[in-house]
Design a protein around this motif. Structure first.
Motif, short mmCIF file in Angstrom:
data_model
loop_
_atom_site.label_atom_id
_atom_site.label_comp_id
_atom_site.label_asym_id
_atom_site.label_seq_id
_atom_site.Cartn_x
_atom_site.Cartn_y
_atom_site.Cartn_z
N VAL A 56 -38.48 33.49 -27.65
CA VAL A 56 -38.67 34.32 -26.16
C VAL A 56 -40.36 34.41 -26.19
N PRO A 57 -40.75 34.93 -27.13
CA PRO A 57 -42.29 35.07 -27.27
C PRO A 57 -42.99 33.86 -27.18
N VAL A 58 -42.43 32.93 -27.86
CA VAL A 58 -43.22 31.70 -27.76
C VAL A 58 -43.13 30.87 -26.41
N VAL A 59 -42.05 30.80 -25.97
CA VAL A 59 -41.79 30.53 -24.55
C VAL A 59 -42.84 31.24 -23.55
N ARG A 60 -42.66 32.44 -23.52
CA ARG A 60 -43.56 33.48 -22.71
C ARG A 60 -44.94 32.86 -22.98
N GLY A 61 -45.60 32.65 -24.19
CA GLY A 61 -46.86 32.32 -24.44
C GLY A 61 -47.14 30.93 -23.79
N ALA A 62 -46.35 30.10 -23.74
CA ALA A 62 -46.61 28.66 -23.15
C ALA A 62 -46.55 28.90 -21.70
N LEU A 63 -45.75 29.81 -21.13
CA LEU A 63 -45.79 29.95 -19.48
C LEU A 63 -46.83 30.95 -19.20
N ALA A 64 -47.38 31.52 -20.14
CA ALA A 64 -48.39 32.58 -19.50
C ALA A 64 -49.52 31.85 -19.18
N ALA A 65 -49.73 30.43 -19.78
CA ALA A 65 -51.02 29.74 -19.57
C ALA A 65 -51.01 29.14 -18.21
N VAL A 66 -49.88 29.37 -17.42
CA VAL A 66 -49.86 28.52 -16.14
C VAL A 66 -49.58 29.53 -15.11
N PRO A 67 -50.47 29.46 -14.03
CA PRO A 67 -50.26 30.07 -12.84
C PRO A 67 -48.92 30.17 -12.39
N ASP A 68 -48.41 31.34 -12.11
CA ASP A 68 -47.09 31.41 -11.49
C ASP A 68 -45.72 31.34 -12.61
N GLY A 69 -46.24 31.02 -13.83
CA GLY A 69 -45.49 30.71 -14.96
C GLY A 69 -44.36 30.00 -14.69
N LEU A 70 -43.05 30.50 -14.81
CA LEU A 70 -41.86 29.81 -14.70
C LEU A 70 -41.50 29.02 -13.13
N ARG A 71 -42.05 29.93 -12.44
CA ARG A 71 -41.94 29.47 -10.90
C ARG A 71 -42.88 28.06 -10.73
N ALA A 72 -43.71 27.84 -11.48
CA ALA A 72 -44.41 26.75 -11.35
C ALA A 72 -43.92 25.38 -12.13
N ILE A 73 -42.85 25.69 -13.26
CA ILE A 73 -42.24 24.54 -13.56
C ILE A 73 -41.29 23.81 -12.84
N ASP A 74 -41.20 22.60 -13.04
CA ASP A 74 -40.52 21.53 -12.24
C ASP A 74 -39.25 20.94 -12.89
N ALA A 75 -39.26 21.24 -14.20
CA ALA A 75 -38.17 20.56 -15.22
C ALA A 75 -38.33 21.22 -16.49
N ILE A 76 -37.36 21.31 -17.18
CA ILE A 76 -37.33 21.56 -18.65
C ILE A 76 -36.94 20.58 -19.66
N ALA A 77 -37.47 20.27 -20.75
CA ALA A 77 -37.15 19.24 -21.79
C ALA A 77 -37.03 20.05 -23.08
N VAL A 78 -35.89 19.52 -23.68
CA VAL A 78 -35.43 20.45 -24.87
C VAL A 78 -35.24 19.46 -26.03
N THR A 79 -35.57 19.57 -27.29
CA THR A 79 -34.96 18.85 -28.30
C THR A 79 -33.57 18.68 -28.65
N ARG A 80 -32.80 17.69 -28.54
CA ARG A 80 -31.34 17.61 -28.75
C ARG A 80 -31.17 17.02 -30.28
N GLY A 81 -32.13 16.61 -30.88
CA GLY A 81 -31.77 16.16 -32.23
C GLY A 81 -32.70 14.97 -32.59
N PRO A 82 -32.86 14.40 -33.70
CA PRO A 82 -32.21 14.74 -35.08
C PRO A 82 -32.67 16.13 -35.49
N GLY A 83 -31.84 17.18 -36.24
CA GLY A 83 -32.51 18.19 -36.91
C GLY A 83 -31.38 19.02 -37.39
N LEU A 84 -31.69 20.26 -37.73
CA LEU A 84 -30.67 21.20 -38.00
C LEU A 84 -29.83 21.84 -36.73
N VAL A 85 -28.66 21.75 -36.84
CA VAL A 85 -27.88 21.93 -35.67
C VAL A 85 -28.04 23.33 -35.19
#
Ligand code: KG4
Ligand code: ZN
Length: 347
Positions: A56-85
């Motif tokens: 939560v703090p990491v995502v908040r930090g990334a959004l804080a740098a963008v005017p309007d924060g989450l409202r300015a985001i058009d899509a979300i990309a997330v790592t599916r793998g490979p990695g620790l499940v």
């Protein structure tokens, strides 16, 4: 068009916002090094718990740098793998929740494909020029070591890979034997600068140029035998020599095979990717061989090589531009790339 990327596959919790040109608007990485260091390697259960605390703090930090924060985001990309499940689940569930709350599309991204495309990120000073397609990608990290032919952002074919340890793992295991602590890659890189790379004679397993595959376990055994016979280097000069020798054995094999793959496939472009691509010895060796063999070598800045979420956001842009998106209800993690076995991965 802004994509929020989320990465939680291993021991870094990361979030970043990237625009459609690859410009990195924000890039927050929280490392769990201190959590795992006492164990000399990553403990999956502890990694998952640490992601839960940081996400939560990491995502908040990334959004804080963008005017309007989450409202300015058009899509979300997330790592599916490979990695620790367990670790991946934390990022995936966060991505699903944010996509639902913001009413925007969600795309799952392959971590390895994202590493290979990280060269397209724009961070400002120190950016590598953008390669044209096709290019050969050498991906060397803590968990993976492989060579790919990248024909387009969505056509990635595996050419060869390690049969045992990854290159980063070999740096880390060698460092442990030399008493350098975890992770040892960056330390060996620093100490090697003042050492003689011919001081300790080490094998080059599978140096045979005809095979695009790697093997690093024999090298690890040779280092263990050297330490058994001679003890841990006692002074700075001996330690520098040991580090330079270990580093050269690893990077020479990596660079040789990658440049050789360029020649065999008639592709005069090589892109370095993954945490080990931060290694100064590897960068120098690849450039040296590239010049000799007429191969242009593209080296992204270190922030784009080690695990980060900007590369996840960029791979998300690629999938979205391709018309892809995932059903949040069905998006699940995978420990190993499912498409890798067939010789292909997709962003
Ligand atoms: O890509 P990465 O950040 O995480 C994985 O996906 O694995 O790679 C981490 C690995 C570690 O094994 C670390 O020791 C190695 O990359 N590494 C280095 C350097 N910086 C990180 N190895 C050699 N030289 C470096 N400068
Ligand atoms: Zn990685």
């Amino acid at each position: 068009m802004l994509v929020l990327g989320i990465e939680s596959s291993c021991d870094e919790t990361a979030a970043a916002v990237v625009d459609e040109h690859g410009h990195v608007l924000s890039d927050v990485v929280s490392s769990q090094l201190a959590v795992h260091a006492p164990y000399g390697g990553i403990v999956p259960e502890l990694a998952a718990r640490a992601h839960l605390e940081s996400i939560v703090p990491v995502v908040r930090g990334a959004l804080a740098a963008v005017p309007d924060g989450l409202r300015a985001i058009d899509a979300i990309a997330v790592t599916r793998g490979p990695g620790l499940v367990g670790a991946l689940l934390v990022g995936i569930e966060t991505g699903k929740t944010l996509a639902w709350a913001a009413g925007v599309p969600l795309v799952g991204v392959d971590h390895l494909a994202a590493h290979l495309l990280a060269v397209f990120l724009r961070r400002g000073e120190g950016d590598a020029p953008r390669p044209t397609f096709p290019f050969v990608g050498l991906l060397a990290s803590g968990g993976h070591t492989a060579i790919y032919e990248v024909r387009s952002p969505t056509e990635i074919t595996l050419l060869g890979q390690t049969r045992d340890d990854a290159a980063g793992e070999t740096f880390d295991k060698a460092g442990k034997l030399l008493g350098l602590g975890y992770p040892a890659g960056p330390k060996i890189d620093r100490l090697a600068q003042h050492g003689n790379r011919r001081a300790v004679v080490l094998p080059r397993p599978m140096a045979n140029r005809r095979s695009p595959d790697f093997s690093f376990s024999g090298l690890k055994t040779a280092i263990a035998r050297h330490v058994e016979q001679h003890g841990v280097p006692e002074n700075d000069a001996a330690m520098a020599d040991a580090c330079a020798s270990v580093q050269h054995a690893i990077v020479e094999t990596l660079a040789d095979k990658a440049i050789d793959a360029c020649g065999r496939h008639g592709i005069p472009r090589l892109v370095l990717a993954g945490g080990v691509a931060a290694n100064r010895g590897l960068r120098a060796r690849a450039r040296e061989l590239g010049e000799k063999h007429g191969v242009e070598v593209f080296v992204p800045p270190i922030a784009s090589c080690t695990d980060n979420a900007a590369m996840i956001a960029w791979a998300g842009h690629v999938r979205l531009a391709h018309g892809d998106r995932d059903d949040p209800a069905a998006l699940a993690p995978y420990a190993k790339s499912p498409d890798l076995k067939r010789g292909k991965i997709r962003a």
